[in-house]
Design a protein around this motif. Sequence first.
Motif, short mmCIF file in Angstrom:
data_model
loop_
_atom_site.label_atom_id
_atom_site.label_comp_id
_atom_site.label_asym_id
_atom_site.label_seq_id
_atom_site.Cartn_x
_atom_site.Cartn_y
_atom_site.Cartn_z
N VAL A 153 -9.87 -10.24 3.74
CA VAL A 153 -8.65 -10.82 3.38
C VAL A 153 -8.15 -10.04 2.30
O VAL A 153 -8.59 -9.66 1.18
N ASP A 154 -7.14 -9.34 2.68
CA ASP A 154 -6.63 -8.11 1.69
C ASP A 154 -5.09 -8.48 1.24
O ASP A 154 -4.11 -8.57 1.76
N PHE A 156 -7.23 -9.12 7.91
CA PHE A 156 -6.07 -9.76 7.42
C PHE A 156 -5.32 -9.04 6.32
O PHE A 156 -5.89 -9.04 5.29
N SER A 157 -4.05 -8.49 6.20
CA SER A 157 -3.39 -8.04 5.22
C SER A 157 -2.13 -8.78 4.90
O SER A 157 -1.11 -8.80 5.84
N MET A 158 -1.94 -9.16 3.80
CA MET A 158 -0.46 -9.72 3.38
C MET A 158 0.13 -8.74 2.19
O MET A 158 -0.58 -8.59 1.20
N LEU A 178 -4.39 -9.40 11.72
CA LEU A 178 -3.21 -10.32 11.29
C LEU A 178 -2.62 -9.46 10.29
O LEU A 178 -3.17 -9.38 9.22
N ASP A 179 -1.23 -9.39 10.40
CA ASP A 179 -0.39 -8.68 8.96
C ASP A 179 0.76 -9.72 8.83
O ASP A 179 1.27 -10.27 9.97
N ILE A 180 0.93 -10.02 7.52
CA ILE A 180 2.15 -10.64 7.06
C ILE A 180 2.82 -9.55 6.20
O ILE A 180 2.14 -9.30 5.12
N GLU A 181 4.14 -9.53 6.48
CA GLU A 181 4.82 -8.56 5.66
C GLU A 181 5.90 -9.24 4.82
O GLU A 181 6.74 -10.32 5.17
N LEU A 182 5.99 -9.01 3.64
CA LEU A 182 6.83 -9.85 2.65
C LEU A 182 8.06 -8.92 2.22
O LEU A 182 7.89 -7.80 1.82
N PRO A 213 -6.54 -21.13 6.64
CA PRO A 213 -7.41 -22.14 7.32
C PRO A 213 -8.02 -21.59 8.57
O PRO A 213 -8.81 -21.86 9.23
N GLY A 214 -6.59 -20.98 9.56
CA GLY A 214 -7.12 -20.44 10.74
C GLY A 214 -8.09 -19.24 10.76
O GLY A 214 -8.96 -19.29 11.65
N LEU A 215 -7.98 -18.53 9.71
CA LEU A 215 -8.82 -17.35 9.57
C LEU A 215 -10.40 -17.87 9.34
O LEU A 215 -11.33 -17.06 9.72
#
Length: 305
Positions: free
Chosen positions: A155-156, A178-180, A195-199, A217-219
């Motif tokens: 979790v990054d 996972f990187s946000m 999984l990437d979330i870009e902000l 929760p899914g992770l």
Amino acid sequence: MSLSVVHHSCYTVPFPPRNRFPIGKFAALKAYLDRAPFAHRLRVVEPQPACALTLSRAHTADYVADVLACRLDAAAVRRIGVPIMPSVVTRSTTAVGGTIAAVSAALEQGIACNTAGGSHHAHAGFGAGFCVFNDVAVAACWAHHVAGLAHVLIVDLDVHQGDGTARILAGQDWAVTFSMHGARNFPARKALSTLDIELADGTGDGVYLDHLEDTLPGLLDNPRPDLVIYLAGVDPHRDDRLGRLALTDRGLAAREHMVLDQCLRRGIPVATVIGGGYADDMAALARRHGIAIETASRLAEAYRL
């Protein structure tokens, strides 16, 4: 009940005065922890440097050999952004050993913290972005190949994408990355994490925490990891000189509690590393990095670990 906190004095070494990396933050963090109200709940563990074989689980043998011998060329050193000399090599290998020690302690006790680590821009065959060796990828490989874990989750939450980690662990069915991170921040060329979330620049506490609450929760449940390695970078903070997001101290505290509590309530061991944080005020930066460790100590007590 006490929290294992991994630290070594060699995490701080002399750097050229104009270097942009805030090398003083590691000593400042240790000083902050020593006088913090929760200091009595911490147990300091001194790590050993990672050896060449351990480093080669995530890096090429040639790159490891060149770094250990301090024979990287000028272009490779510029790409890393910190000098490559014996004290920096010792610091880098010991920081990797520190993340492995935190993982080992977390597997035994439920949670543990390294006061360094999070060098997620180092790739298999080169370093970049102030990162010499990728301690997170090395520790994840150690957890799988040596400790025998079937499933490791990274979790990054550093403001910069964990591109090196994503590329090193790509195709490994035992690893989830996972990187946000900031969409317009370094690196310019993003890797593909699981999984990437870009902000967007300026994203604040509410939107940030909503994304995290929807995703975690899914992770953590499908499939359930045997270990979480958490990069608690504080560079999403509004006062960080490289971050460009807008988290507050309260937002960081809520983030740390959310990640760590969701792991512990499921019985998933979690090891934290400090990740990025860039400021001229070392005391303020140390306090931000200390939020994750304070949260971990409080939760370790609450869960009686």
